[in-house]
Design a protein around this motif. Structure first.
Motif, PDB file in Angstrom:
ATOM      1  N   VAL A   9       0.832  -1.219   0.000  1.00  0.00           N
ATOM      2  CA  VAL A   9       0.000   0.000   0.000  1.00  0.00           C
ATOM      3  C   VAL A   9       0.866   1.268   0.000  1.00  0.00           C
ATOM      4  O   VAL A   9       0.511   2.271  -0.608  1.00  0.00           O
ATOM      5  CB  VAL A   9      -0.977  -0.018   1.202  1.00  0.00           C
ATOM      6  CG1 VAL A   9      -1.788   1.265   1.273  1.00  0.00           C
ATOM      7  CG2 VAL A   9      -1.928  -1.223   1.086  1.00  0.00           C
ATOM      8  N   VAL A  43      -1.550 -10.169 -12.138  1.00  0.00           N
ATOM      9  CA  VAL A  43      -1.342 -10.590 -10.747  1.00  0.00           C
ATOM     10  C   VAL A  43       0.135 -10.940 -10.577  1.00  0.00           C
ATOM     11  O   VAL A  43       0.684 -11.705 -11.377  1.00  0.00           O
ATOM     12  CB  VAL A  43      -2.223 -11.822 -10.421  1.00  0.00           C
ATOM     13  CG1 VAL A  43      -1.985 -12.317  -9.010  1.00  0.00           C
ATOM     14  CG2 VAL A  43      -3.697 -11.473 -10.610  1.00  0.00           C
ATOM     15  N   GLY A  44       0.775 -10.363  -9.565  1.00  0.00           N
ATOM     16  CA  GLY A  44       2.198 -10.657  -9.339  1.00  0.00           C
ATOM     17  C   GLY A  44       2.636 -10.210  -7.962  1.00  0.00           C
ATOM     18  O   GLY A  44       1.875  -9.582  -7.215  1.00  0.00           O
TER      19      GLY A  44
HETATM   20  C1  LIG Z   1      -1.268  -5.561   1.570  1.00  0.00           C
HETATM   21  C2  LIG Z   1      -1.499  -6.714   0.649  1.00  0.00           C
HETATM   22  N1  LIG Z   1      -0.596  -7.703   0.594  1.00  0.00           N
HETATM   23  C3  LIG Z   1      -0.765  -8.772  -0.200  1.00  0.00           C
HETATM   24  C4  LIG Z   1      -1.883  -8.893  -0.996  1.00  0.00           C
HETATM   25  C5  LIG Z   1      -2.058 -10.138  -1.845  1.00  0.00           C
HETATM   26  O1  LIG Z   1      -1.729  -9.849  -3.151  1.00  0.00           O
HETATM   27  P1  LIG Z   1      -2.198 -10.711  -4.427  1.00  0.00           P
HETATM   28  O2  LIG Z   1      -3.640 -10.363  -4.649  1.00  0.00           O
HETATM   29  O3  LIG Z   1      -1.297 -10.200  -5.514  1.00  0.00           O
HETATM   30  O4  LIG Z   1      -1.981 -12.133  -4.119  1.00  0.00           O
HETATM   31  C6  LIG Z   1      -2.837  -7.887  -0.989  1.00  0.00           C
HETATM   32  C7  LIG Z   1      -4.049  -8.019  -1.804  1.00  0.00           C
HETATM   33  O5  LIG Z   1      -5.013  -7.317  -1.632  1.00  0.00           O
HETATM   34  C8  LIG Z   1      -2.644  -6.760  -0.148  1.00  0.00           C
HETATM   35  O6  LIG Z   1      -3.546  -5.774  -0.085  1.00  0.00           O
END
Ligand SMILES: Cc1ncc(COP(=O)(O)O)c(C=O)c1O
Length: 350
Positions: A107, A138-139
């Motif tokens: 974030v 997606v990554g």
């Molecule tokens: C802070 C945070 N970390 C990890 C993730 C997971 O990411 P991904 O959707 O790429 O698996 C998210 C997904 O919303 C997230 O907001």
């Protein structure tokens, strides 16, 4: 090290350090999906994750950290409440216990905060969000700052410190890049968390405009948060950039470029108010994602946090009336106008 998703990045980052019987200690305010990952899949792999709720309580940290603990985990700007984690404090604890500190900076992104400077040894990202930036791939990524001294650690990390007879350890082969190499060889390669070539290209392209996008959506977020504070249908705005926010002094200290574009807003009449609002929005999309060029809203209680019990949600501050906002790149005045239309519908509830 790029990975196939943010979840894969978190799993790879921790799995290289912890195995069955080991523990991780995490700050309590983290992304709901990570909490689910820890409580379900990590548990099945025999890795327990314990939470610390009060970062400033050394007693709580000291009780949670045991000889089996292999890492401390935290986030920069937890979503959805923008309740900044005081990483200088967490890093102090990690150093005192000789543990590596792993921080999810999805974030914040490096455009707003250089997590390594606040004490993170390893940084993970979901590149699905701001880094790619357009909701196209997606990554994830695991970044090794090369700061943790694996060779002289009091803790044991077999994948990094040891090698089969006749082979050299990761430390002997790669020095302060030993961790990154172990992530690649022992987790990404074995388990198949590799990023696809197209995703690698899209992340690269997204990074070219990351700082510009973060500057714009952060400025827009502050303007929207200030406006929201004045609206009678809004009971609270959880944005650390606001002077009234309890995390504001931390924001001034560690986030001179602002506290990003993901935050919470509490709407009158709880779930009913949120439903009326969301049903009357046209410019804001109703989506679970964050970090897109487009602005999005979601009701955490019935989506990202729906699998947690009432008590956990209350403790985490996920109320019935909470709505998560992810501010994109549209004209701020248009976003405000659209939100006002939604709030007009809330006002009619009475
Ligand atoms: C802070 C945070 N970390 C990890 C993730 C997971 O990411 P991904 O959707 O790429 O698996 C998210 C997904 O919303 C997230 O907001």
């Amino acid at each position: 090290m790029l990975t196939s998703s943010g979840q894969a990045a978190i799993t790879a980052a921790l799995f290289v350090l912890a195995g069955s019987g080991d523990k991780i200690v995490s700050t309590a305010s983290i992304y709901g999906g990570t909490r689910i990952l820890f409580g379900r899949s990590f548990k099945r792999m025999g890795i327990d994750v314990d939470y610390v709720w009060d970062l400033y309580s050394d007693a709580e940290w000291d009780a949670a950290i045991t000889p089996e603990t292999k890492a401390i985990y935290a986030e920069t700007l937890p979503n959805p409440l923008n309740d900044i984690t005081d990483l200088r404090k967490v890093s102090e604890v990690a150093k005192r216990h000789n543990l590596p500190l792993i921080v999810d900076n999805t974030v914040g992104t490096p455009a707003l905060v250089l997590t390594g400077q606040l004490g993170a040894d390893i940084i993970v990202h979901s590149t699905t969000k701001f880094m790619t930036g357009h909701g196209t791939a997606v990554g994830g990524a695991v970044v090794d700052m090369g700061t943790y001294d694996w060779a002289n650690s009091k803790r044991s990390y077999p994948l990094i410190q040891t090698a089969p007879a006749g082979k050299r350890t990761q430390i002997e082969r790669f020095g302060n890049r030993a961790y990154a190499s172990a992530v690649r060889e022992a987790v990404v390669n074995d388990i198949g968390f590799a990023v696809s070539p197209l995703t690698g290209f899209l992340i690269h392209q997204g990074l070219e405009t990351l700082s510009l996008r973060m500057q714009r959506n952060t400025e827009s977020s502050l303007e929207i948060a200030r406006w929201l504070e004045e609206q009678p249908e809004v009971t609270a705005v959880a944005y650390a950039g606001l002077e009234s926010n309890p995390y504001h002094s931390l924001a001034l200290r560690d986030y001179p470029r602002g506290t990003g574009s993901v935050f919470g807003v509490e709407i009158k009449h709880g779930k009913k108010g949120v439903r009326e609002l969301v049903n009357n929005l046209t410019l804001w999309s109703h989506m679970t994602g964050i970090g897109d060029t487009r602005s999005m809203v979601i009701h955490p209680r019935t989506s990202t946090h729906m699998s947690f019990d009432e008590e956990t949600n209350e403790r985490l501050g996920i109320s019935e009336g909470l709505l998560r906002l992810s501010v994109g790149l549209e004209t701020t005045a248009d976003l405000i106008k659209d939100f006002r239309t939604g709030l007009d519908a809330v006002a009619k509830i009475g």
